[in-house]
Design a protein around this motif. Structure first.
Motif, mmCIF file in Angstrom:
data_model
loop_
_atom_site.group_PDB
_atom_site.id
_atom_site.type_symbol
_atom_site.label_atom_id
_atom_site.label_comp_id
_atom_site.label_asym_id
_atom_site.label_seq_id
_atom_site.Cartn_x
_atom_site.Cartn_y
_atom_site.Cartn_z
ATOM 1 N N PHE A 1 -2.036 5.732 9.167
ATOM 2 C CA PHE A 1 -1.114 6.834 9.421
ATOM 3 C C PHE A 1 -0.573 7.489 8.157
ATOM 4 O O PHE A 1 -0.680 8.703 7.980
ATOM 5 C CB PHE A 1 0.046 6.334 10.274
ATOM 6 C CG PHE A 1 1.183 7.290 10.397
ATOM 7 C CD1 PHE A 1 1.022 8.481 11.093
ATOM 8 C CD2 PHE A 1 2.412 7.031 9.806
ATOM 9 C CE1 PHE A 1 2.068 9.387 11.203
ATOM 10 C CE2 PHE A 1 3.450 7.927 9.910
ATOM 11 C CZ PHE A 1 3.283 9.104 10.607
ATOM 12 N N SER A 2 0.025 6.704 7.265
ATOM 13 C CA SER A 2 0.847 7.303 6.215
ATOM 14 C C SER A 2 0.060 8.186 5.245
ATOM 15 O O SER A 2 0.548 9.253 4.855
ATOM 16 C CB SER A 2 1.619 6.224 5.465
ATOM 17 O OG SER A 2 0.811 5.115 5.239
ATOM 18 N N ILE B 1 0.814 -1.208 0.000
ATOM 19 C CA ILE B 1 0.000 0.000 0.000
ATOM 20 C C ILE B 1 0.864 1.281 0.000
ATOM 21 O O ILE B 1 0.481 2.297 -0.539
ATOM 22 C CB ILE B 1 -1.007 -0.027 1.169
ATOM 23 C CG1 ILE B 1 -2.270 0.718 0.810
ATOM 24 C CG2 ILE B 1 -0.413 0.477 2.452
ATOM 25 C CD1 ILE B 1 -3.162 -0.038 -0.124
ATOM 26 N N HIS B 2 2.062 1.208 0.555
ATOM 27 C CA HIS B 2 2.891 2.411 0.591
ATOM 28 C C HIS B 2 3.459 2.777 -0.758
ATOM 29 O O HIS B 2 3.920 3.897 -0.958
ATOM 30 C CB HIS B 2 4.015 2.251 1.613
ATOM 31 C CG HIS B 2 3.496 2.211 3.000
ATOM 32 N ND1 HIS B 2 3.574 1.098 3.789
ATOM 33 C CD2 HIS B 2 2.846 3.136 3.727
ATOM 34 C CE1 HIS B 2 3.006 1.344 4.943
ATOM 35 N NE2 HIS B 2 2.554 2.566 4.933
ATOM 36 N N ALA B 3 3.407 1.819 -1.699
ATOM 37 C CA ALA B 3 3.827 2.155 -3.048
ATOM 38 C C ALA B 3 2.843 3.142 -3.674
ATOM 39 O O ALA B 3 3.150 3.791 -4.665
ATOM 40 C CB ALA B 3 3.950 0.902 -3.903
ATOM 41 N N LEU B 4 1.647 3.262 -3.077
ATOM 42 C CA LEU B 4 0.655 4.196 -3.604
ATOM 43 C C LEU B 4 0.754 5.580 -2.954
ATOM 44 O O LEU B 4 0.056 6.497 -3.337
ATOM 45 C CB LEU B 4 -0.752 3.655 -3.373
ATOM 46 C CG LEU B 4 -1.194 2.487 -4.243
ATOM 47 C CD1 LEU B 4 -2.585 2.041 -3.851
ATOM 48 C CD2 LEU B 4 -1.182 2.900 -5.706
ATOM 49 N N LEU B 5 1.617 5.691 -1.970
ATOM 50 C CA LEU B 5 1.706 6.930 -1.189
ATOM 51 C C LEU B 5 2.023 8.137 -2.077
ATOM 52 O O LEU B 5 1.289 9.124 -2.097
ATOM 53 C CB LEU B 5 2.774 6.757 -0.111
ATOM 54 C CG LEU B 5 2.715 7.652 1.101
ATOM 55 C CD1 LEU B 5 1.392 7.515 1.808
ATOM 56 C CD2 LEU B 5 3.848 7.298 2.057
ATOM 57 N N VAL B 6 3.127 8.051 -2.791
ATOM 58 C CA VAL B 6 3.520 9.146 -3.676
ATOM 59 C C VAL B 6 2.524 9.289 -4.831
ATOM 60 O O VAL B 6 2.020 10.391 -5.075
ATOM 61 C CB VAL B 6 4.956 8.948 -4.193
ATOM 62 C CG1 VAL B 6 5.373 10.137 -5.029
ATOM 63 C CG2 VAL B 6 5.917 8.736 -3.035
ATOM 64 N N ASN C 1 -6.517 3.435 12.693
ATOM 65 C CA ASN C 1 -5.076 3.318 12.892
ATOM 66 C C ASN C 1 -4.242 3.885 11.746
ATOM 67 O O ASN C 1 -3.035 3.989 11.866
ATOM 68 C CB ASN C 1 -4.690 1.851 13.059
ATOM 69 C CG ASN C 1 -5.099 1.304 14.417
ATOM 70 O OD1 ASN C 1 -5.426 2.054 15.313
ATOM 71 N ND2 ASN C 1 -5.073 -0.007 14.555
ATOM 72 N N PRO D 1 -3.361 9.674 14.829
ATOM 73 C CA PRO D 1 -1.957 9.307 14.605
ATOM 74 C C PRO D 1 -1.098 10.504 14.169
ATOM 75 O O PRO D 1 0.057 10.627 14.580
ATOM 76 C CB PRO D 1 -2.038 8.262 13.492
ATOM 77 C CG PRO D 1 -3.366 7.651 13.653
ATOM 78 C CD PRO D 1 -4.262 8.770 14.096
ATOM 79 N N PHE E 1 -0.699 10.985 -3.785
ATOM 80 C CA PHE E 1 -0.454 12.398 -3.491
ATOM 81 C C PHE E 1 -0.384 13.201 -4.779
ATOM 82 O O PHE E 1 -1.012 14.249 -4.918
ATOM 83 C CB PHE E 1 0.846 12.556 -2.694
ATOM 84 C CG PHE E 1 1.289 13.976 -2.530
ATOM 85 C CD1 PHE E 1 0.720 14.783 -1.565
ATOM 86 C CD2 PHE E 1 2.265 14.517 -3.355
ATOM 87 C CE1 PHE E 1 1.117 16.099 -1.414
ATOM 88 C CE2 PHE E 1 2.666 15.837 -3.225
ATOM 89 C CZ PHE E 1 2.088 16.622 -2.249
ATOM 90 N N LEU F 1 -0.853 11.363 6.813
ATOM 91 C CA LEU F 1 0.342 12.207 6.950
ATOM 92 C C LEU F 1 0.597 13.011 5.683
ATOM 93 O O LEU F 1 0.969 14.177 5.723
ATOM 94 C CB LEU F 1 1.550 11.310 7.254
ATOM 95 C CG LEU F 1 2.924 11.965 7.280
ATOM 96 C CD1 LEU F 1 3.077 12.803 8.530
ATOM 97 C CD2 LEU F 1 4.026 10.923 7.209
ATOM 98 N N VAL F 2 0.369 12.368 4.544
ATOM 99 C CA VAL F 2 0.785 12.947 3.279
ATOM 100 C C VAL F 2 -0.315 13.813 2.648
ATOM 101 O O VAL F 2 -0.039 14.852 2.069
ATOM 102 C CB VAL F 2 1.197 11.801 2.326
ATOM 103 C CG1 VAL F 2 1.242 12.262 0.907
ATOM 104 C CG2 VAL F 2 2.535 11.242 2.757
#
Lengths: 280, 291
Positions: free
Chosen positions: A214-215, A122-127, A212, A230, A130, A218-219
């Motif tokens: 967070f990431s 899932i963090h590969a979708l963070l950038v 829960n 969080p 955004f 955050l972004v």
């Protein structure tokens, strides 16, 4: 001979119980420590890390509300959860129902795309997310997080519903149609109530996940009035670096609702979280 | 036959629901991937098309491979710690010697439901140099305090411990459910034959749990490859780059250094690597089963 074996049994009995007890204590200790330390003052915490609070105080909590403004973070977290979870339930029920009951063109591809959602780290979708939200001017609003929270929880929820509905006899629907029930009525008034057990599992799991998360919070959001719990924690500990007990009170307030939920529904949570793994 | 026709007829109204929900999903999960592919082939600030230049830079980027290496080390620790310990505890539950099974189960699973960020902060307090629990214990034994999270030579182990601590319960419950599916007769037969706990676990339970074990391994490895929240909170990848992981590296590039194109490139690189690892693993596990 007999004596020896009974000694061995005794040894095994004690050894097993002590070993497992140690693991249980190590799982519990940090949480218990967090709970009672939140009732200490910073001064007392500085003097002794481990001691129980000599005169328990709720100052850390009132400070979190008055100075730290945690109230608005609680509101944001609650709002996200209250909006996202019902939508996750309805959406995943509908899709799960279609997957388990109806043949249509492109079903295979669609199932694959939803399955991919479970596999993607899932963090590969963070950038990427955004970038997309920035492009479309969707950053930094009250409802920014709702969409990702729904989408990220859909895959697992769909497959929970899908496998549950597969176990429901088709004759129920046939009987409903014979009685002249419409498609919508059959789906929402006949099948949905039968799905109650798995619905509550989906509800609890997506509540945990949303609360829960967070990431992405955050972004995607930067304004302090939109902070979820969080994010509030990182912000608070960045500002008040030496206020350890204040931070611990924040940790407790973030975790307590989750822990209470867990104590009531531990079996549902366990089976829900491990359902896919055991079956596969 | 009749019923299948009945359901085929209903596909029409179904699309009324299917399409909007799928659009929401595609918009949030699939479209971002396309957009970041677009970004990854453009220069910073989206100025001009640069082809695969960013990817070439990524392949040559020592820091990226260093974070992957860290991810892999953490994965190895977590496989041993989470899956290994969880299996051990679950096998203790099969001995019938254990008291208070229900309480143990609930306690051991409890950390799983905590927010990763709470675990991260809680453990950074436990690791705290001056007031942390660990250094308090060391002091009891008259030992010097340790810089748990600030020493490059063991920070990677320090950040792995909370991960292990938090998720043992998940794999424990997975194994327990798997073990309870094993037929009672098989277990009883092995007991009558006089198998010890060790022999029963290694020669009877473990082979029968192969499928569950491989799922647990895949879950554990894919889970640790994407680890971010814990690291962000405890070290932010530091000191220096010594606890840097891929997700943190992508975050740093995109948000601390505002290099969105390169951040997108890292994200896609991460996806490709995870896909490869997943593929290799399922091949490897599938191959192992045939033997």
């Amino acid at each position: 001979m007999r004596k020896k074996s009974s000694f061995a049994v005794k040894l095994g009995y004690v050894g097993t119980n002590v070993t497992v007890l140690l693991f249980t204590l190590s799982a519990l200790f940090p949480i218990v420590w967090m709970l009672y330390t939140s009732l200490k003052t910073n001064k007392e915490f500085n003097l002794n890390t481990m001691s129980l609070p000599s005169s328990p105080t709720l100052d850390n909590y009132s400070n979190a509300f008055n100075i730290g403004n945690i109230g608005s973070a609680i509101f944001s977290s609650l709002l996200n959860t209250v909006i996202a979870v019902p939508l996750i339930i309805v959406f995943s029920f509908v899709i799960g129902y279609f997957f388990s009951r109806i043949e249509f063109k492109g079903k295979k591809i669609m199932m694959l795309l939803f399955l991919a959602g479970m596999m993607i780290p899932i963090h590969a979708l963070l950038v990427p997310l955004f970038v997309q939200f920035k492009w479309m001017g969707m950053l930094d609003s009250r409802f920014t997080l709702i969409l990702p929270y729904i989408a990220f929880h859909l895959p697992v929820a769909i497959f929970l519903f899908d496998s549950f509905i597969k176990g429901i006899s088709k004759e129920i629907e046939e009987a409903a149609y014979m009685d002249g029930s419409s498609f919508d009525y059959t789906m929402f008034r006949v099948i949905l109530p039968i799905c109650m057990p798995i619905m509550s599992t989906v509800a609890i799991l997506s509540t945990l996940g949303t609360w829960n998360e967070f990431s992405f919070a955050l972004v995607l959001n930067k304004s302090s009035e939109l902070f979820t719990l969080p994010i509030w924690l990182t912000f608070f500990s960045g500002q008040y670096t030496t206020d350890y007990t204040g931070k611990i009170a924040g940790l407790v307030m973030t975790s307590l609702p989750i822990i209470v939920l867990y104590l009531f529904f531990s079996n549902k949570i366990m089976t829900g979280m491990t359902a896919g793994a055991v079956k596969g | 036959m009749r019923s299948s026709r009945l359901f085929k007829l209903q596909a029409g109204p179904a699309f009324r629901y299917l399409v909007p929900i799928f659009i929401i999903y595609a918009f949030t999960v699939l479209l971002p991937l396309l957009i970041s592919m677009y970004y990854s082939v453009h220069s910073e600030g989206n100025a001009k098309f640069v082809g695969l230049q960013n990817y070439v830079a990524l392949v040559k980027d020592n820091d990226f491979w260093f974070s992957l290496k860290n991810n892999i080390i953490i994965a190895v620790i977590c496989v041993a710690g989470q899956v290994g310990i969880a299996f051990l505890i679950a096998s203790f539950f099969m001995t019938k010697l254990l008291k208070l099974e229900g309480l143990h189960r609930i306690a051991i699973f409890l950390p799983v439901v905590l927010a990763p960020i709470v675990t991260g902060y809680l453990w950074s307090l436990i690791y705290n140099y001056r007031m942390g629990v660990l250094n308090w214990v060391l002091k009891l034994f008259n030992m010097d305090p340790v810089l748990w999270l600030d020493n490059p030579s063991y920070v990677l182990y320090s950040v792995s411990v909370p991960l292990v601590w938090q998720y043992i319960g998940l794999y424990f419950i997975i194994f327990l459910a798997g073990m309870q599916n094993i037929s009672k007769e098989v277990l009883e037969a092995s007991e009558i034959d006089g198998a010890t706990w060790y022999r029963k676990t290694v020669y009877v339970i473990l082979p029968l749990l192969k499928n569950v074990m491989s799922v647990a391994l895949i879950l554990c490895i894919t889970g640790t490859l994407k680890v971010f929240d814990h690291i962000y909170v405890m070290t932010g990848g530091g000191p220096g780059r010594s606890s840097m992981v891929m997700a943190q590296y992508a975050y740093n590039n995109a948000f601390t250094m505002s290099r969105l194109s390169y951040g997108s490139t890292i994200s896609i690189g991460m996806l490709i690597l995870c896909a490869i690892i997943l593929l290799v693993m399922s091949r490897w596990i599938g191959g192992g089963e045939e033997k």
